[in-house]
Design an enzyme around this catalytic site. Structure first.
Site, mmCIF file in Angstrom:
data_model
loop_
_atom_site.group_PDB
_atom_site.id
_atom_site.type_symbol
_atom_site.label_atom_id
_atom_site.label_comp_id
_atom_site.label_asym_id
_atom_site.label_seq_id
_atom_site.Cartn_x
_atom_site.Cartn_y
_atom_site.Cartn_z
ATOM 1 N N GLY A 222 0.799 -1.223 0.000
ATOM 2 C CA GLY A 222 0.000 0.000 0.000
ATOM 3 C C GLY A 222 0.829 1.268 0.000
ATOM 4 N N GLY B 12 -3.753 5.623 2.954
ATOM 5 C CA GLY B 12 -4.148 5.975 4.320
ATOM 6 C C GLY B 12 -4.969 7.251 4.367
ATOM 7 N N SER B 13 -5.833 7.367 5.376
ATOM 8 C CA SER B 13 -6.737 8.512 5.456
ATOM 9 C C SER B 13 -6.006 9.826 5.688
ATOM 10 C CB SER B 13 -7.763 8.297 6.569
ATOM 11 O OG SER B 13 -7.121 8.124 7.813
ATOM 12 N N CYS C 47 -2.774 10.228 4.583
ATOM 13 C CA CYS C 47 -1.634 10.230 3.658
ATOM 14 C C CYS C 47 -1.954 11.027 2.391
ATOM 15 C CB CYS C 47 -1.272 8.792 3.289
ATOM 16 S SG CYS C 47 0.178 8.666 2.220
ATOM 17 N N GLY D 80 -4.453 2.373 10.967
ATOM 18 C CA GLY D 80 -4.052 3.558 11.710
ATOM 19 C C GLY D 80 -5.257 4.295 12.263
ATOM 20 N N TRP E 93 -2.518 12.296 13.382
ATOM 21 C CA TRP E 93 -1.643 12.933 12.411
ATOM 22 C C TRP E 93 -0.770 11.892 11.721
ATOM 23 C CZ3 TRP E 93 -1.384 13.160 17.621
ATOM 24 C CH2 TRP E 93 -0.222 12.717 18.254
ATOM 25 N N ARG F 62 10.740 7.830 7.324
ATOM 26 C CA ARG F 62 9.724 6.997 6.684
ATOM 27 C C ARG F 62 9.657 7.276 5.181
ATOM 28 N NH1 ARG F 62 4.438 5.659 5.409
ATOM 29 N NH2 ARG F 62 3.799 3.747 6.453
#
Length: 503
Positions: free
Chosen positions: A312, A316-317, A319, A381, A406, A418
């Protein structure tokens, strides 16, 4: 010219599962959600498995000590966030491993010079009414007393009163000795009608608490994920920069599994990191890698020696990698492509490498879809950030309780490792946002509901295990009109806060 994929990149919201035949034994009670966490050879058992297919994301706002213990009790694993100093991350891992099933580390600690005002502030912060008084004011200090709600009356005492003047002193406490079994501790609690039993070592240092209220809870956790010493299983995130210092500290602290926390795993830096771990620890240290979105990325990390591989990019919500850099792939398409590569690799080598779908989960049924598409487990997350066990703060916004959430690529987290692409150690631009999510209460209640939905859906598909779902599920692509049809439509939904008068 560039390589173009023939099929569009799709998300889980574009698919539905088609029911299969459900026999008389196909009931939620008979469904097993056990799934491998790390790779294994054909015919062998994995060194680590999950009892539920859920792990919490390597994020500051999600995976702390309390989350790790709570999720392990339910059968999953938390990966303690790595965007912090090595010493503090190792200490968090050490504290989780110090918490045996039924034995709880003290998160509410006072010193002799603390005041009633400090007690009230700590109670408001943690929600806990039992507080240890130690010589250092820390969780591992020498226990000198205990403060509970029975030791003070807020309305009749000066807020500046010292704890030492109203606490229950150590010589009046009943305590258990370090090494005591949970059964023995509970016997003492019931015999002396206690609400809690402090556990201390030979030097009177506080090791843990056993609470009366946890007795029934422990009995109700058949899925607890524990090591051979009945300690909680815990993971931790690392990066491709300081692994030579971070990994030894985490291993010494007792970590069970590592994962390289990166937005993009198809890189020489991840290969170097995995090889360093193999050179120094062999296969004794389990390490996952990622993230990737196609078969090429999977094969690269598989050959590098990853124990599991995350799938993925940008789903992400919080990202915004796709917006900022224009890279990524729809989570459903990516999961399916990587799962096909995983199955081919297993056929050719006899080595099964679990894959983790990371991101793109909006609704509970998306988890079941991810499993049907070939994922062995999912990393979440936003889902876990909503719970009281998450380390993020709970705030009130317009009268509604919310939790701060966050991204690791946000300016707030500044976790440049990251998003490391081998340049200088700094963030050039953000790839995550700072946000809020609605507060949802305890992890236990919410996870139980989610697992119930997954099990019921699997029964509708005629499947009792995740491998059966991966093999036998029937999936259909749905149109945008069909998606609308799937929700409430052509009616006025009743608002419980509005009275309807019968005419």
């Amino acid at each position: 010219m560039a390589k173009f994929f023939k099929e569009p990149s799709r998300t889980f919201s574009e698919y539905l599962l088609v029911p299969g035949y459900s026999g008389p034994d196909c009931t939620p009670h008979n469904v097993s959600l056990k799934t491998p966490l790390v790779k294994f050879k054909k015919g062998e058992e994995p060194a680590l498995s999950l009892n539920i297919p859920m792990v919490s994301a390597v994020m500051q706002a999600v995976s702390g000590e309390e989350m790790a213990c709570a999720l392990s009790r339910e059968g999953g694993v938390s990966f303690i966030y790595g965007s912090q100093p090595i010493e503090s991350q190792a200490e968090m891992v050490r504290n989780v491993k110090a918490s045996k099933a039924g034995f709880v580390g003290s998160d509410s600690n006072l010193s002799l010079d603390s005041t009633l005002a400090d007690v009230l502030a700590l109670k408001k912060k943690t929600g806990h009414s039992t507080m240890a008084v130690t010589d250092t004011g820390k969780r591992d200090g020498k226990l000198v007393g205990l403060v509970t709600s029975r030791d003070f009356r807020e309305s009749r005492m000066d807020k500046n009163t010292k704890v030492k003047d109203f606490m229950t002193a150590f010589d009046k406490l009943i305590v258990g000795k370090d090494g005591i079994s949970l059964s023995e501790a509970n016997d003492i609690i019931w015999e002396h009608k206690l609400n809690q039993l402090p556990i201390v070592d030979e030097n009177q240092r506080l090791k843990a608490f056993v609470f009366r209220k946890d007795y029934d809870s422990h009995k109700e956790n058949p899925n607890e994920l524990l090591d051979e010493n009945k300690r909680y299983i815990v993971g931790a995130g690392i990066n491709t920069r300081d692994y030579a210092q971070r990994v030894p500290a985490l291993v010494e602290a007792g970590v069970d599994v590592l994962v390289i926390d990166s937005s993009e795993g198809y890189s020489c830096w991840q290969k170097d990191t995995i090889q360093w771990v193999r050179e120094h620890y062999g296969d004794s240290v389990k390490i996952g890698a990622g993230n990737v979105v196609d078969g090429d990325g999977f094969r690269f990390l598989a050959e590098a020696g990853a124990d599991f591989i995350k799938v993925g990019i940008g789903g992400g919500s919080i990202c915004i990698t796709r917006e900022q850099k224009g890279i990524g792939r729809g989570q459903a398409t990516a999961t399916l492509d990587v799962a096909n590569a995983r199955d081919e690799y297993f056929k050719n080598t006899g080595i099964y490498i679990p894959i983790c779908s990371d991101g793109g989960i909006v609704h509970d049924y998306h988890i079941t879809l991810a499993l049907a598409f070939g994922a062995d487990f999912v990393m979440l997350g936003r889902y876990f950030a909503r719970f009281k066990e998450a380390p993020n703060k709970r705030v009130s916004i317009n009268g509604n309780y919310m939790k701060e959430y966050w991204g690791e690529g946000s300016a707030r987290a500044r976790n440049w490792q990251r998003y490391d692409v081998g340049g200088e150690g700094k963030m050039s631009f953000v790839e995550g946002v700072d946000s809020f999510v609605p507060y949802a209460g305890s992890l236990r209640d919410n996870v139980a509901l989610t697992l119930s939905k997954i099990k019921h859906t699997m029964c509708n598909c005629g499947c009792l295990t995740i491998p059966e779902l991966q093999r036998d599920a029937k999936v259909t692509l749905v149109s945008s009109t069909s998606i609308v049809e799937g929700g409430a439509h052509d009616v006025v939904v009743r608002d419980e806060n509005v009275d309807a008068k019968v005419q």
